[in-house]
Write an enzyme that holds these catalytic residues in place. Structure first.
Site, PDB file in Angstrom:
ATOM      1  N   HIS A  80      22.125  80.165 -24.981  1.00 33.84           N
ATOM      2  CA  HIS A  80      23.940  78.997 -23.408  1.00 33.84           C
ATOM      3  C   HIS A  80      23.392  77.953 -23.381  1.00 33.84           C
ATOM      4  O   HIS A  80      22.045  76.962 -22.925  1.00 33.84           O
ATOM      5  CB  HIS A  80      24.096  79.732 -22.302  1.00 33.84           C
ATOM      6  CG  HIS A  80      24.771  79.575 -21.755  1.00 33.84           C
ATOM      7  ND1 HIS A  80      25.962  80.904 -21.092  1.00 33.84           N
ATOM      8  CD2 HIS A  80      24.984  78.782 -21.215  1.00 33.84           C
ATOM      9  CE1 HIS A  80      26.262  80.032 -20.603  1.00 33.84           C
ATOM     10  NE2 HIS A  80      26.387  78.434 -20.046  1.00 33.84           N
ATOM     11  N   HIS A 140      24.140  65.531 -18.757  1.00 36.43           N
ATOM     12  CA  HIS A 140      25.028  64.837 -18.169  1.00 36.43           C
ATOM     13  C   HIS A 140      23.656  63.448 -17.518  1.00 36.43           C
ATOM     14  O   HIS A 140      22.800  63.351 -17.586  1.00 36.43           O
ATOM     15  CB  HIS A 140      25.023  65.257 -16.308  1.00 36.43           C
ATOM     16  CG  HIS A 140      26.058  66.415 -16.048  1.00 36.43           C
ATOM     17  ND1 HIS A 140      27.010  66.298 -16.809  1.00 36.43           N
ATOM     18  CD2 HIS A 140      25.515  67.560 -16.169  1.00 36.43           C
ATOM     19  CE1 HIS A 140      27.396  67.509 -16.712  1.00 36.43           C
ATOM     20  NE2 HIS A 140      26.695  68.159 -15.813  1.00 36.43           N
ATOM     21  N   ASN A 169      33.054  74.439 -24.749  1.00 39.18           N
ATOM     22  CA  ASN A 169      33.455  72.702 -23.869  1.00 39.18           C
ATOM     23  C   ASN A 169      33.209  71.593 -24.044  1.00 39.18           C
ATOM     24  O   ASN A 169      32.434  70.592 -23.359  1.00 39.18           O
ATOM     25  CB  ASN A 169      33.533  73.342 -22.302  1.00 39.18           C
ATOM     26  CG  ASN A 169      31.730  72.799 -22.394  1.00 39.18           C
ATOM     27  OD1 ASN A 169      30.470  73.598 -22.984  1.00 39.18           O
ATOM     28  ND2 ASN A 169      30.977  72.635 -20.954  1.00 39.18           N
ATOM     29  N   ASP A 196      20.886  77.832 -20.202  1.00 38.91           N
ATOM     30  CA  ASP A 196      22.366  76.841 -19.746  1.00 38.91           C
ATOM     31  C   ASP A 196      22.223  75.063 -19.720  1.00 38.91           C
ATOM     32  O   ASP A 196      22.096  74.257 -18.873  1.00 38.91           O
ATOM     33  CB  ASP A 196      22.469  77.247 -18.020  1.00 38.91           C
ATOM     34  CG  ASP A 196      23.668  77.517 -17.285  1.00 38.91           C
ATOM     35  OD1 ASP A 196      24.490  76.631 -18.562  1.00 38.91           O
ATOM     36  OD2 ASP A 196      24.119  77.462 -16.778  1.00 38.91           O
ATOM     37  N   ASN A 211      26.026  75.492 -11.523  1.00 40.03           N
ATOM     38  CA  ASN A 211      26.474  76.663 -11.313  1.00 40.03           C
ATOM     39  C   ASN A 211      26.182  77.222 -12.261  1.00 40.03           C
ATOM     40  O   ASN A 211      26.630  77.383 -13.697  1.00 40.03           O
ATOM     41  CB  ASN A 211      28.518  76.304 -11.859  1.00 40.03           C
ATOM     42  CG  ASN A 211      29.441  76.761 -11.506  1.00 40.03           C
ATOM     43  OD1 ASN A 211      28.960  78.097 -10.323  1.00 40.03           O
ATOM     44  ND2 ASN A 211      30.051  76.779 -11.367  1.00 40.03           N
ATOM     45  N   HIS A 244      31.574  83.627 -18.443  1.00 38.18           N
ATOM     46  CA  HIS A 244      30.994  82.779 -16.879  1.00 38.18           C
ATOM     47  C   HIS A 244      31.415  83.769 -15.955  1.00 38.18           C
ATOM     48  O   HIS A 244      32.779  83.359 -15.447  1.00 38.18           O
ATOM     49  CB  HIS A 244      31.148  81.216 -17.089  1.00 38.18           C
ATOM     50  CG  HIS A 244      31.102  80.361 -15.567  1.00 38.18           C
ATOM     51  ND1 HIS A 244      30.042  79.844 -15.675  1.00 38.18           N
ATOM     52  CD2 HIS A 244      32.034  80.293 -14.559  1.00 38.18           C
ATOM     53  CE1 HIS A 244      29.805  79.223 -14.766  1.00 38.18           C
ATOM     54  NE2 HIS A 244      30.862  80.075 -13.769  1.00 38.18           N
ATOM     55  N   HIS A 266      24.149  83.207 -17.100  1.00 38.99           N
ATOM     56  CA  HIS A 266      23.605  83.066 -15.870  1.00 38.99           C
ATOM     57  C   HIS A 266      23.931  84.152 -14.839  1.00 38.99           C
ATOM     58  O   HIS A 266      24.692  83.573 -13.543  1.00 38.99           O
ATOM     59  CB  HIS A 266      23.993  82.087 -15.854  1.00 38.99           C
ATOM     60  CG  HIS A 266      25.022  81.566 -15.655  1.00 38.99           C
ATOM     61  ND1 HIS A 266      26.271  81.856 -15.240  1.00 38.99           N
ATOM     62  CD2 HIS A 266      25.578  80.634 -16.618  1.00 38.99           C
ATOM     63  CE1 HIS A 266      27.761  81.262 -15.188  1.00 38.99           C
ATOM     64  NE2 HIS A 266      26.943  80.350 -17.040  1.00 38.99           N
ATOM     65  N   HIS A 321      24.223  73.250 -23.966  1.00 37.12           N
ATOM     66  CA  HIS A 321      26.007  72.628 -24.161  1.00 37.12           C
ATOM     67  C   HIS A 321      25.353  71.464 -24.582  1.00 37.12           C
ATOM     68  O   HIS A 321      24.641  70.876 -23.921  1.00 37.12           O
ATOM     69  CB  HIS A 321      26.581  72.808 -22.101  1.00 37.12           C
ATOM     70  CG  HIS A 321      27.132  73.718 -21.941  1.00 37.12           C
ATOM     71  ND1 HIS A 321      28.322  74.544 -21.998  1.00 37.12           N
ATOM     72  CD2 HIS A 321      26.250  74.439 -20.521  1.00 37.12           C
ATOM     73  CE1 HIS A 321      28.523  75.271 -20.886  1.00 37.12           C
ATOM     74  NE2 HIS A 321      26.802  75.633 -20.577  1.00 37.12           N
ATOM     75  N   LEU A 322      25.688  71.218 -25.870  1.00 38.14           N
ATOM     76  CA  LEU A 322      25.472  69.977 -26.762  1.00 38.14           C
ATOM     77  C   LEU A 322      26.404  68.774 -26.620  1.00 38.14           C
ATOM     78  O   LEU A 322      25.864  67.539 -26.964  1.00 38.14           O
ATOM     79  CB  LEU A 322      24.959  70.491 -27.940  1.00 38.14           C
ATOM     80  CG  LEU A 322      23.588  71.228 -27.992  1.00 38.14           C
ATOM     81  CD1 LEU A 322      24.178  71.447 -29.794  1.00 38.14           C
ATOM     82  CD2 LEU A 322      22.430  70.985 -27.751  1.00 38.14           C
TER      83      LEU A 322
END
Lengths: 428, 319
Positions: free
Chosen positions: A62, A313, A96, A309, A282, A181, A234, A64-65
């Protein structure tokens, strides 16, 4: 023929029930031999693993790249460097991005880009719905054909129960898991933290645990109805984990994951942090009972995988007030140390069980090579220094995302080196 | 319960009631008492903050709070700058910290901030050297309102300790209710929150209050009845059926007011919805101190500015 002898490490491989001092020989990207004091040609390069744990490569299912589309937050290259430095030999990249990975061209782009710039393995996760917007199914089969290993709209939930049902059914033809999710957005109602005594005290909008639990209940029932492969992302509350426990007892083939931040931090930490959005994620940080339930579910085998997860940012996006800042933390480079410190050193689980949760089971859930050091397996290996003390410093992160609530935290245990396909891709 | 006034405020900022000690609240109320007198002078101005600059940063609509601050600032001879944004500057792409850096480049001594999101003044206070005063943040705190409410009560009853204060309305979204709860419980008063559970936050006892699901039982023995504005614009999300039904069950009518102690004060932070949370007869009646609250608000805000500027309360009105 590229050979490498990993000498004198403590090999921990739950797939074979091994936990003992051994040598491991890699040949041509595969595990060639495993044994005590292996006899090898004198010119074989040696990696001295004395004092280190030698485990099948850790796989973060899990992550996010951010590429394509949000390269200012993270690129495939920076994310993979962070993964290697975090002890991961492979990551599953969620869909996403912008454009969303909801069609085979994007899937192929991610795989090709990873092939060019990444030393770690990247497995794309395709979108469940077009645009991850929860309306109609994406071209799941074509994405799987292009190399996607699972489908998911995470971090978006699937609000429509019928769409969720159809996804579980349709994916049976391709034998991939549907990662969900679990969140009822109507119930979370623009909340920013867990709803409870602390949110009431400090005045932030709350997200009740029931918003997660309601969807977990629905999706477990849909998995039973459809016999689809459900993977719950998660999980963060006691009731969610209890439902998974009951479902497993009844023989349902569902799996679930938890994150290090949910077994380490609680909502009270947000109050102490004076509304610093580094603590905003989240699902949100819950209360002590939920944290305890996560630890118990890890201990009793209800949990199948520990995931980062990773949600990097840009710093500017966290220079906001709590409500305006985005959810998520840069987690690839803290996950393993948190797991070693909080789970292994505090005797929640043994090192073998941790390897199971971060390598063997993730490989099995997603149907990936790795997760084992048996002869002939890919030589993806994570080396761990269990005694090493580290202090979390985001300035040293290889990830572009420096957003972490763990700054300054002292942890015991850390990755020591990461080997992918027989090559050392990162070494402390 | 005897609460000694503190000698000074301990923080450079006033971001909420929660971080204040009872002695600091006492000091603020005592100081406001002295400053109230300035409004009665023919020339309503003292030179206390001459040469100091106050930025009023209102990122959410406000009329009375902004005007009240501005009047307070002008009576203390401060230079004021007003910055209003109907939407937060985030929508224009500027981060809160950038806004803060820009403001600090103008070297203000005070920043009065109202913001739609909880914690924004706290983050701002963390990055600027100016004194930050919270004029309302999200659903968190509205400390100056709570102070002026307490000041109004104290002027009528002499002491806050032992008072029974009913606060009724949309408690879940109300920063006024929260700041009042923090303040009044620190000062020894009993606070009763009244609302249907759909308008109460979970675990409301955490705030040191007694929750009531109906107005009538809460009114028994009450010294103060504070009605909160039902924000109809926030009620699209199914919190209660209609304004008419709300008034029928939770509105303050003359009949219901009789259940409270004789001479109980009726308060409202404004703006009122007549016929929704409060009957006009009550709002305009003898027991109403709603306009007094507004007058007292100026004195309280003067006291805050004065004390944060480092003054001593006994010298508040000297030239």
């Amino acid at each position: 023929m590229t050979r490498l002898l990993i000498r004198n490490g403590r090999v921990v491989d739950p797939s074979q029930g091994i936990d003992q001092g051994m040598d491991l020989l890699i040949d041509d990207g595969l595990v060639a031999a495993l044994g005590e004091k292996l006899d090898v040609a004198a010119d074989t390069p040696v990696f001295d693993a004395s004092g280190l744990v030698v485990a099948p490569g850790f796989i973060d299912i899990h992550t996010h790249l951010r590429e394509p589309g949000f390269e200012y937050k993270e690129t495939i290259e920076s994310g993979c460097r962070a993964a290697a430095a975090g002890g991961f030999t492979a990551v599953c990249a969620l869909a996403n991005t912008s454009p969303v990975n909801d069609e085979p061209a994007v899937t192929r782009y991610v795989i090709e880009k990873a092939g060019e710039v990444s030393a770690t393995r990247i497995y794309p996760v395709g979108a469940l719905s077009k645009g991850c917007n929860g309306e109609e199914l994406a071209e799941i089969g074509k994405m799987i054909e292009a190399g996607a290993v699972a489908i998911s709209d995470s971090p978006n939930p699937v609000a429509n129960g019928l769409l969720m049902r159809r996804a579980l059914e349709y994916c049976r033809s391709f034998d991939v898991p549907v990662m969900v999710h679990p969140e009822d957005l109507e119930l979370t109602d623009r909340g920013a933290m867990h709803e409870g005594r602390v949110s009431t005290r400090i005045g932030l909008r709350g997200m009740p645990g029931a918003a997660e639990q309601g969807v977990v209940a629905r999706d477990i029932l849909l998995a039973e109805l459809t016999r689809g492969r459900l993977h719950l992302c998660h999980l963060s509350t006691a009731a969610s984990l209890e439902m998974v426990r009951i479902a497993k007892r009844r023989g349902l083939k569902i799996t679930c994951e938890v994150t290090p931040h949910h077994f380490t931090l609680i909502d009270e930490d947000i109050a102490k942090a004076n509304y610093d959005p580094q603590w905003k994620m989240n699902p949100p940080l819950r209360g002590t009972k939920d944290r305890q339930a996560v630890l118990e579910a890890i201990q009793d085998g209800t949990v199948d995988a520990i995931v980062s997860d990773h949600a990097p940012h840009h710093q500017d996006e966290k220079e906001m007030d709590f409500a305006d800042a985005p959810f998520g933390i840069s987690a690839l480079e803290t996950a393993v140390s948190l797991a070693l410190d909080r789970l292994v050193h505090r005797r929640v689980i043994g090192i073998g069980q941790l390897v199971q949760l971060m390598s063997t089971s993730p490989a099995k859930i997603m149907g990936l090579p790795g997760g084992s050091l048996e002869e002939g397996a890919v030589a993806d290996i994570t080396l761990l220094n269990l005694g090493m003390r580290v202090s979390v410093d985001p300035k040293t992160f290889l990830s572009k995302g420096k957003n972490t609530p763990f700054t300054g935290m002292n942890l015991r245990g850390a990755p020591a080196a990461t080997i992918v396909g027989g090559k050392v891709v990162w070494k402390r | 319960m005897v609460i000694e006034a503190a000698a000074a405020l301990s923080s450079k900022d006033l971001v909420g009631i929660a971080p204040l000690e009872a002695g600091e609240i006492q000091l603020l109320l005592d100081t406001a008492e002295q400053l109230l007198e300035v409004a009665r002078r023919p020339i309503k101005k003292v030179p206390t903050l001459r040469g100091m600059t106050v930025i009023n940063l209102f990122m959410e609509a406000s009329t009375r709070t902004r005007f009240s601050f501005e009047v307070a600032e002008k009576r203390l001879s401060a230079d004021t700058l007003n910055f209003s944004a109907s939407t937060s500057s985030v929508s224009k792409g500027e981060t809160l910290f950038d806004t803060a850096r820009n403001l600090m480049a103008m070297a203000p001594d005070f920043i009065v901030i109202r913001h739609p999101n909880t914690g924004a003044p706290h983050r701002l206070a963390h990055v600027v050297t100016a004194s930050v005063i919270n004029a309302g943040d999200g659903s968190n705190e509205h400390p100056t309102q709570a102070l002026l409410d307490a000041f109004t009560m104290r002027r009528h009853f002499g002491d806050l300790a032992g008072l029974k204060v009913v606060i009724a309305g949309d408690i879940r979204h109300s920063r006024v209710a929260r700041s009042n709860a923090f303040l009044l419980s620190k000062m020894g008063a009993e606070v009763r929150f009244v609302a249907p559970a759909s308008l109460l936050p979970p675990g409301v006892q955490e705030l040191g209050v007694k929750p009531f699901l109906r107005l009538e039982p809460a009114l028994e023995g009450a010294d103060v009845v504070m009605m909160l504005r039902i924000q109809m614009e926030r009620q699209k999300r199914m919190n209660f059926p209609s304004a008419r039904e709300y008034f029928d069950f939770f509105g303050l009518t003359p009949e219901r007011l009789k259940l409270a102690n004789e001479g109980a004060l009726v308060m409202h932070p404004g703006p009122m919805n007549r016929g929704v949370e409060i009957d006009s007869e009550v709002a305009d009646g003898d027991q109403s101190v709603i306009l007094e609250q507004v007058t007292n608000g100026v004195a309280i805000r003067m006291a805050i500015l004065y004390l944060l500027a480092g003054g001593r309360s006994d010298a508040a009105t000297d030239s």
